[in-house]
Design a protein around this motif. Structure first.
Motif, PDB file in Angstrom:
ATOM      1  N   ALA A 224       9.556   8.497   6.547  1.00 59.55           N
ATOM      2  CA  ALA A 224       9.390   9.751   7.282  1.00 59.55           C
ATOM      3  C   ALA A 224      10.631  10.058   8.105  1.00 59.55           C
ATOM      4  CB  ALA A 224       8.163   9.664   8.190  1.00 59.55           C
ATOM      5  N   ALA A 225      11.217   9.019   8.727  1.00 63.67           N
ATOM      6  CA  ALA A 225      12.434   9.217   9.518  1.00 63.67           C
ATOM      7  C   ALA A 225      13.593   9.647   8.634  1.00 63.67           C
ATOM      8  CB  ALA A 225      12.779   7.924  10.259  1.00 63.67           C
ATOM      9  N   ALA A 226      13.716   9.037   7.469  1.00 64.94           N
ATOM     10  CA  ALA A 226      14.783   9.412   6.538  1.00 64.94           C
ATOM     11  C   ALA A 226      14.638  10.872   6.119  1.00 64.94           C
ATOM     12  CB  ALA A 226      14.761   8.497   5.312  1.00 64.94           C
ATOM     13  N   ASP A 227      13.423  11.283   5.840  1.00 70.59           N
ATOM     14  CA  ASP A 227      13.166  12.673   5.449  1.00 70.59           C
ATOM     15  C   ASP A 227      13.556  13.628   6.573  1.00 70.59           C
ATOM     16  OD1 ASP A 227      11.909  14.462   3.385  1.00 70.59           O
ATOM     17  OD2 ASP A 227      10.620  14.954   5.073  1.00 70.59           O
ATOM     18  N   GLN A 228      13.222  13.255   7.813  1.00 75.60           N
ATOM     19  CA  GLN A 228      13.569  14.084   8.968  1.00 75.60           C
ATOM     20  C   GLN A 228      15.083  14.191   9.138  1.00 75.60           C
ATOM     21  OE1 GLN A 228      11.974  12.591  12.651  1.00 75.60           O
ATOM     22  NE2 GLN A 228      12.738  14.299  13.865  1.00 75.60           N
ATOM     23  N   LEU A 229      15.780  13.091   8.953  1.00 75.85           N
ATOM     24  CA  LEU A 229      17.233  13.094   9.125  1.00 75.85           C
ATOM     25  C   LEU A 229      17.931  13.889   8.023  1.00 75.85           C
ATOM     26  CD1 LEU A 229      17.689   9.379  10.198  1.00 75.85           C
ATOM     27  CD2 LEU A 229      18.199  11.390  11.606  1.00 75.85           C
TER      28      LEU A 229
ATOM     29  N   ARG B  85      19.310  -1.582   3.466  1.00 74.12           N
ATOM     30  CA  ARG B  85      19.729  -1.084   2.149  1.00 74.12           C
ATOM     31  C   ARG B  85      18.644  -0.190   1.542  1.00 74.12           C
ATOM     32  NH1 ARG B  85      22.270  -5.551  -1.487  1.00 74.12           N
ATOM     33  NH2 ARG B  85      23.843  -5.290   0.148  1.00 74.12           N
ATOM     34  N   TRP B  86      17.384  -0.535   1.783  1.00 72.18           N
ATOM     35  CA  TRP B  86      16.269   0.283   1.293  1.00 72.18           C
ATOM     36  C   TRP B  86      16.345   1.683   1.905  1.00 72.18           C
ATOM     37  CZ3 TRP B  86      12.123   2.958   3.350  1.00 72.18           C
ATOM     38  CH2 TRP B  86      11.105   3.302   2.466  1.00 72.18           C
ATOM     39  N   VAL B  87      16.680   1.761   3.190  1.00 73.38           N
ATOM     40  CA  VAL B  87      16.823   3.060   3.854  1.00 73.38           C
ATOM     41  C   VAL B  87      17.931   3.880   3.190  1.00 73.38           C
ATOM     42  CG1 VAL B  87      17.566   4.182   5.995  1.00 73.38           C
ATOM     43  CG2 VAL B  87      15.889   2.329   6.071  1.00 73.38           C
ATOM     44  N   SER B  88      19.058   3.234   2.899  1.00 73.21           N
ATOM     45  CA  SER B  88      20.167   3.941   2.255  1.00 73.21           C
ATOM     46  C   SER B  88      19.746   4.487   0.890  1.00 73.21           C
ATOM     47  CB  SER B  88      21.366   3.001   2.085  1.00 73.21           C
ATOM     48  OG  SER B  88      21.848   2.570   3.341  1.00 73.21           O
ATOM     49  N   THR B  89      18.988   3.689   0.150  1.00 77.46           N
ATOM     50  CA  THR B  89      18.498   4.140  -1.156  1.00 77.46           C
ATOM     51  C   THR B  89      17.527   5.294  -0.989  1.00 77.46           C
ATOM     52  OG1 THR B  89      18.742   1.901  -2.049  1.00 77.46           O
ATOM     53  CG2 THR B  89      17.300   3.413  -3.251  1.00 77.46           C
ATOM     54  N   GLU B  90      16.668   5.208   0.025  1.00 75.74           N
ATOM     55  CA  GLU B  90      15.697   6.273   0.288  1.00 75.74           C
ATOM     56  C   GLU B  90      16.416   7.590   0.575  1.00 75.74           C
ATOM     57  OE1 GLU B  90      11.672   7.584   0.828  1.00 75.74           O
ATOM     58  OE2 GLU B  90      12.515   5.733   0.026  1.00 75.74           O
ATOM     59  N   VAL B  91      17.431   7.532   1.402  1.00 75.62           N
ATOM     60  CA  VAL B  91      18.199   8.738   1.736  1.00 75.62           C
ATOM     61  C   VAL B  91      18.898   9.282   0.494  1.00 75.62           C
ATOM     62  CG1 VAL B  91      20.202   9.578   3.034  1.00 75.62           C
ATOM     63  CG2 VAL B  91      18.504   8.115   4.149  1.00 75.62           C
ATOM     64  N   ARG B  92      19.456   8.393  -0.313  1.00 73.85           N
ATOM     65  CA  ARG B  92      20.152   8.824  -1.535  1.00 73.85           C
ATOM     66  C   ARG B  92      19.185   9.522  -2.491  1.00 73.85           C
ATOM     67  NH1 ARG B  92      22.584   4.508  -2.150  1.00 73.85           N
ATOM     68  NH2 ARG B  92      21.255   3.454  -3.657  1.00 73.85           N
ATOM     69  N   GLN B  93      17.956   9.020  -2.595  1.00 73.63           N
ATOM     70  CA  GLN B  93      16.963   9.646  -3.472  1.00 73.63           C
ATOM     71  C   GLN B  93      16.556  11.030  -2.968  1.00 73.63           C
ATOM     72  OE1 GLN B  93      13.889   6.647  -3.684  1.00 73.63           O
ATOM     73  NE2 GLN B  93      14.838   5.626  -5.440  1.00 73.63           N
ATOM     74  N   LEU B  94      16.764  11.268  -1.677  1.00 71.20           N
ATOM     75  CA  LEU B  94      16.471  12.584  -1.105  1.00 71.20           C
ATOM     76  C   LEU B  94      17.660  13.527  -1.232  1.00 71.20           C
ATOM     77  CD1 LEU B  94      14.573  11.447   2.127  1.00 71.20           C
ATOM     78  CD2 LEU B  94      13.571  12.580   0.126  1.00 71.20           C
ATOM     79  N   GLY B  95      18.730  13.058  -1.888  1.00 64.74           N
ATOM     80  CA  GLY B  95      19.879  13.908  -2.142  1.00 64.74           C
ATOM     81  C   GLY B  95      20.928  13.911  -1.053  1.00 64.74           C
ATOM     82  N   ALA B  96      20.921  12.886  -0.193  1.00 63.41           N
ATOM     83  CA  ALA B  96      21.895  12.820   0.890  1.00 63.41           C
ATOM     84  C   ALA B  96      22.502  11.421   0.930  1.00 63.41           C
ATOM     85  CB  ALA B  96      21.238  13.173   2.230  1.00 63.41           C
TER      86      ALA B  96
ATOM     87  N   GLU C 297       0.799  -1.224   0.000  1.00 63.20           N
ATOM     88  CA  GLU C 297       0.000   0.000   0.000  1.00 63.20           C
ATOM     89  C   GLU C 297       0.835   1.279   0.000  1.00 63.20           C
ATOM     90  OE1 GLU C 297      -3.527   2.193   2.612  1.00 63.20           O
ATOM     91  OE2 GLU C 297      -2.716   0.269   3.250  1.00 63.20           O
ATOM     92  N   PHE C 298       1.822   1.366   0.894  1.00 65.81           N
ATOM     93  CA  PHE C 298       2.603   2.590   0.985  1.00 65.81           C
ATOM     94  C   PHE C 298       3.354   2.864  -0.303  1.00 65.81           C
ATOM     95  CE2 PHE C 298       6.971   4.170   1.925  1.00 65.81           C
ATOM     96  CZ  PHE C 298       6.641   5.517   2.043  1.00 65.81           C
ATOM     97  N   LEU C 299       4.026   1.834  -0.842  1.00 64.49           N
ATOM     98  CA  LEU C 299       4.802   2.023  -2.061  1.00 64.49           C
ATOM     99  C   LEU C 299       3.901   2.300  -3.261  1.00 64.49           C
ATOM    100  CD1 LEU C 299       7.481  -0.792  -1.607  1.00 64.49           C
ATOM    101  CD2 LEU C 299       7.685   1.652  -1.098  1.00 64.49           C
ATOM    102  N   THR C 300       2.758   1.624  -3.308  1.00 61.76           N
ATOM    103  CA  THR C 300       1.807   1.874  -4.394  1.00 61.76           C
ATOM    104  C   THR C 300       1.307   3.308  -4.351  1.00 61.76           C
ATOM    105  OG1 THR C 300       1.098  -0.438  -4.476  1.00 61.76           O
ATOM    106  CG2 THR C 300      -0.429   1.201  -5.363  1.00 61.76           C
ATOM    107  N   ASP C 301       0.926   3.747  -3.160  1.00 60.80           N
ATOM    108  CA  ASP C 301       0.407   5.111  -3.012  1.00 60.80           C
ATOM    109  C   ASP C 301       1.471   6.130  -3.375  1.00 60.80           C
ATOM    110  OD1 ASP C 301      -1.826   6.873  -1.904  1.00 60.80           O
ATOM    111  OD2 ASP C 301      -0.138   7.532  -0.691  1.00 60.80           O
ATOM    112  N   ARG C 302       2.719   5.871  -2.978  1.00 57.74           N
ATOM    113  CA  ARG C 302       3.778   6.824  -3.283  1.00 57.74           C
ATOM    114  C   ARG C 302       4.079   6.876  -4.776  1.00 57.74           C
ATOM    115  NH1 ARG C 302       9.567   7.065  -0.264  1.00 57.74           N
ATOM    116  NH2 ARG C 302       9.864   5.045  -1.274  1.00 57.74           N
TER     117      ARG C 302
END
Length: 326
Positions: A168-173, A134-145, A16-21
């Motif tokens: 949400a945590a990755a975005d905050q960091l 690893r998914w978290v690392s990719t998420e952070v990289r997509q946010l430009g960090a 659900e989350f990934l589909t919605d995003r």
């Protein structure tokens, strides 16, 4: 980036989350192309015959429009036929975004849509438990960090495996790592600890790691902090049990000559965790791990009974440290 107008974006995967995003990102791209695009959203189960034609007709108020149909697996057969007919010759100023909830339901419609040139499929899939770091690392990289391996691993231990919460945590960091000049520092373990180090789950794993490493003083210090801050004793015993089981599984699996991804899957831990387990294993043998697991099992029974939890947990920490071979 190619225009999405005159296409159908098919989002599949069922998470659900990934589909919605993925759906929201498609709409964001559409609005980047034309901010005045009108958007309509409808549940597939509520879409009646003829309604899709109305939704995809030219708008009186904007030159472009987007239609989101959630759950194409629930379309009425007549509506499904209408969708396939539209997808064969889509309107040039309309984008239709379709989501599928996963499973076999509606597979016939999916297979037919995939064969049409106007359909662009976006496949979403949730990471396996050992892939979440690893998914978290990719998420952070997509946010430009960027984020250190230890920091990403710690964040997963703190927040858990819920992807929405991790995103949400990755975005905050990333925001926290961005200076006034717009430059972004690498997200460090210290920064993650600053924002998420008070989580009860993390404290349990911190205590377990210190004990498994053989640092009794640090483990007891962190244990007293945890108890003072009302961390549930069962969370501490659970963290110890998880850490020792992972260590035992790593000890068996590491002798099989597996590649890192295969080894992580066998152990049931993220790849970034393997380095820590490899270092910890140097101080253990099979008999010691068995002794330590028994000490944890005893403590777990005690804290769930009438025993003094502080005494039971301190005895567990000392028992685990004492079971090391060096």
């Amino acid at each position: 980036m190619a225009s999405l107008f005159s296409t159908l974006v098919l989002v599949t995967g069922g998470f659900e989350f990934l589909t919605d995003r993925a759906m929201r990102r498609a709409l964001a791209q559409i609005r980047d192309e034309d901010p005045e695009t009108s958007v309509s959203e409808v549940e597939g189960s509520s879409l009646g015959p003829g309604e899709l034609t109305g939704l995809t007709s030219p708008s009186l108020f904007s030159s472009h429009s987007a239609v989101v149909v959630r759950g194409v697996e629930s379309l009425d057969p007549t509506v499904a036929d209408e969708l396939l007919a539209y997808a064969a010759a889509p309107a040039p100023d309309v984008v239709v975004v379709l989501t599928h909830g996963g499973g076999q339901k509606g597979k016939g419609v999916l297979d037919k849509l995939r064969k049409l040139p106007a359909v662009k499929e976006v496949v979403t899939s949730a990471p396996k438990p050992w892939e979440v770091t690893r998914w978290v690392s990719t998420e952070v990289r997509q946010l430009g960090a960027s984020v250190s391996e230890e920091a990403a691993d710690y964040l997963v231990a703190a927040v858990g495996h819920d992807l929405r919460s991790l995103a949400a945590a990755a975005d905050q960091l990333v925001d926290a790592a961005t200076g006034a000049d717009g430059r972004r520092d690498k997200i460090s373990l210290e920064l993650v600890r600053q924002y998420f180090g008070g989580r009860a789950e993390v404290k349990g794993f911190d205590i377990a790691d210190a004990a498994i490493d053989g640092d009794a003083a640090l483990a007891l210090e962190q244990l007293r902090w945890a108890l003072h801050n009302n961390v549930a004793p069962v969370l501490v015993t659970s963290a110890f049990a998880t850490g020792l089981r992972s260590l035992a599984r790593y000890g068996v699996a590491s002798s099989k000559g597996l590649r890192e991804a295969e080894l992580a899957r066998e152990v049931g831990a993220p790849p970034f965790r393997l380095k820590r387990l490899r270092a910890q294993l140097k101080g253990w043998d099979g008999a010691g791990i068995t002794t330590a697991i028994r000490a944890v099992a005893r403590a777990d029974l005690d804290v769930k009974g009438a025993a003094d939890p502080e005494y039971a947990l301190e005895r567990m920490v000392l028992g685990v440290v004492g079971a090391r071979v060096r």
